[in-house]
Every structure is written in C-alpha cells, then in structure tokens.
Write an enzyme that holds these catalytic residues in place. Sequence first.
Site, short mmCIF file in Angstrom:
data_model
loop_
_atom_site.label_atom_id
_atom_site.label_comp_id
_atom_site.label_asym_id
_atom_site.label_seq_id
_atom_site.Cartn_x
_atom_site.Cartn_y
_atom_site.Cartn_z
N GLU A 130 0.83 -1.21 0.00
CA GLU A 130 0.00 0.00 0.00
C GLU A 130 0.87 1.25 0.00
O GLU A 130 0.50 2.26 -0.59
CB GLU A 130 -0.92 0.01 1.23
CG GLU A 130 -2.08 -0.95 1.14
CD GLU A 130 -3.10 -0.59 0.06
OE1 GLU A 130 -2.68 -0.36 -1.10
OE2 GLU A 130 -4.29 -0.57 0.35
N THR A 182 -5.19 6.98 -5.48
CA THR A 182 -5.36 7.18 -4.04
C THR A 182 -4.44 8.30 -3.54
O THR A 182 -4.86 9.12 -2.71
CB THR A 182 -5.07 5.86 -3.29
OG1 THR A 182 -6.04 4.91 -3.71
CG2 THR A 182 -5.17 6.04 -1.79
#
Length: 312
Positions: A130, A182
């Site tokens: 991530e 993101t």
Amino acid sequence: MAAKAIKVYAPGTVANMVCGFDVLGFALHEPADEMWMQLSDTPGIQIHPDPQYNLPTEPEKNVAGAALIALLEAAPAGTGFELKITKHIKPGSGVGSSAASAAGAVVGANALLGNIFSKEQLVQFAMFGEKVASGVKHADNIAPGIYGGVTLIRSIHPLDIIPLPSPDLHVTVVHPQIEVRTADARAILKKQLLLKDAIKQWGNVAGLVAGLTLKDYDLIGRSLEDYLIEPVRSILIPGFDEIKQRCKEKGALGGGISGSGPSIFMLSKTAETAHTVAAEMSAVYERLGVDYHTYVTTINQLGIRTEAIDSF
Ligand code: HSE
C-alpha cells in the site's frame, strides 16, 4: 505438506465504510483478482507481467513485490517466489486493487511456506505494498482481504485489528470508468478539521460499529454519513450526490465513496433492493454518458482464498 503451486483469489474491498476513514473496511465477493504463485529455486521474487495493464514488474516498484520483499525478510533464507497476476480489479477504481495484489501475494506465499505467519504479520507485510501504491501505509483494504468480513483497524502503530460481526448485507458498487489515484485523493484532503465535525464523525463510527454488532439496520443506515472526507472527495466523482440520493430513496440503507473512489457503494437489507439500487446508479451514468460497471454482491466473510494446484 505445503503445496508446490497455489492459485489465489483476492477479492476487492471497500475501505472507509463512509465514516471510518482508514479504520473500517469490508471484503466483497467480486470483483476479484486471480494470482498464481510457486516457490522458486532462485531466491527473491520474479513477477510475470500482466499483459492487460502496464504494471511494473521490478519487485520494489510493484505492490505485490513490495509486500513479498517484506515477507522474505522474515522467511527462511534463500526463499524465492514466482508470481503471475490477472487483474480483474482495475487500478484506481476504489475497490482495493493494490491491496488485493499485496494481500493476495502474502497470503499465497504463506500458504506455500506452510502457513508460518499469522494474519497480523501478513497485514504488516502487505502494508508495504500500500505504501508503494499511495505513499502511506493503511490497512483498511488489506485487513478485510486477509481476515474477511468487516474489520476495524483501531491502530496500525501498533497493529490492532478487530474483526467485526455483521448482519446480512447486500452491496451494490458502481465503478464509473475513470481513474482516481489514491495518492491524489489523499493529497486534496484537509489537514485540519473542525471539532464539531469530528464529534459527528466519531459518533457515526461508534454508531456503525454498534449497528453492525447489534444487527440494527436502521442504526447502520443512520451512521453511514461522512462529514470529513466525502465533502472534499465527492467532487472528483461525476453524479455522486444524485446517485446517493436516488439510491437512498429506493431503500438503500446508505453508502458513499468506496475507498478513495471513484467507485460508489451502497448497502441494502435485501438482494432486491440492491438490484434496484444498481439500476438507479446505471440510469444516472447512462444519462451523463459515463461508462460504468456495476456489481451486486454481499460481504465476503472469508476474504482471500487459496487453492493448491499441480503446476504454475
Ligand atoms: N483509506 C484509504 C483512503 C483507502 O481513503 O485513502 C484507499 O483505498
């Protein structure tokens, strides 16, 4: 004995659950990525390219690779993996594409090693993926993928994950075919918040957790409001306000941005309502001329699953 080769099904996940930015998330049944992994005689990680997307195959730049590098540091010396991913979850869709790759890779690797690592360790490894994808570690897609169901990530330093019960919930997701990175969706967020908004927000987080635990659908619905993130991010999503309003008028309990968007999700008590909601979402994007894809599914209580296969 651990399998020589493994097929992994890594489902999409909905992070944030509207009011729980970075702390709540749940797993879906679809979309889901397919991955194939095997142990290799060559130490390290070899990633085969997915011809559909131009994703980096250098392990340190690839989300699955970065997660596996973290896992290898704790694995027996000389371990090597070969990995092939077919992405069905589009990168930048808001349904946990990067988390599916990162979490799927570490769950698959663990199965090949005879399950030597705990779920909590796997979350720690996968968060490195991530970080490659969005610049920061967060676990609200990773944890539901690895634990299944709805998960609360009370803290990541130190890691404290609480799997939550949930009543039967039907999920409708619409993915307008635009990409929201993101990292960009995080960069536009306000760094300071008003106390009055924060009070409403933590009231909703507590209400949502209570509603899930008590199986109180009305409380779940009332708690699905976001005073902090949605007002900023929803401007990136065409038709957002109209979709939300129409879906709630048709009986959805509530919903909002899935992860960092652009996908929008709604929770419903029945499958029938979830299908009606999908039709409302479709009608808005048909009128706006925006390509889209809808999914009508339920919460996936198992999360990522693996299957031993004969060969890679
Ligand atoms: N909680 C993260 C965010 C999820 O909203 O930025 C990203 O998928």
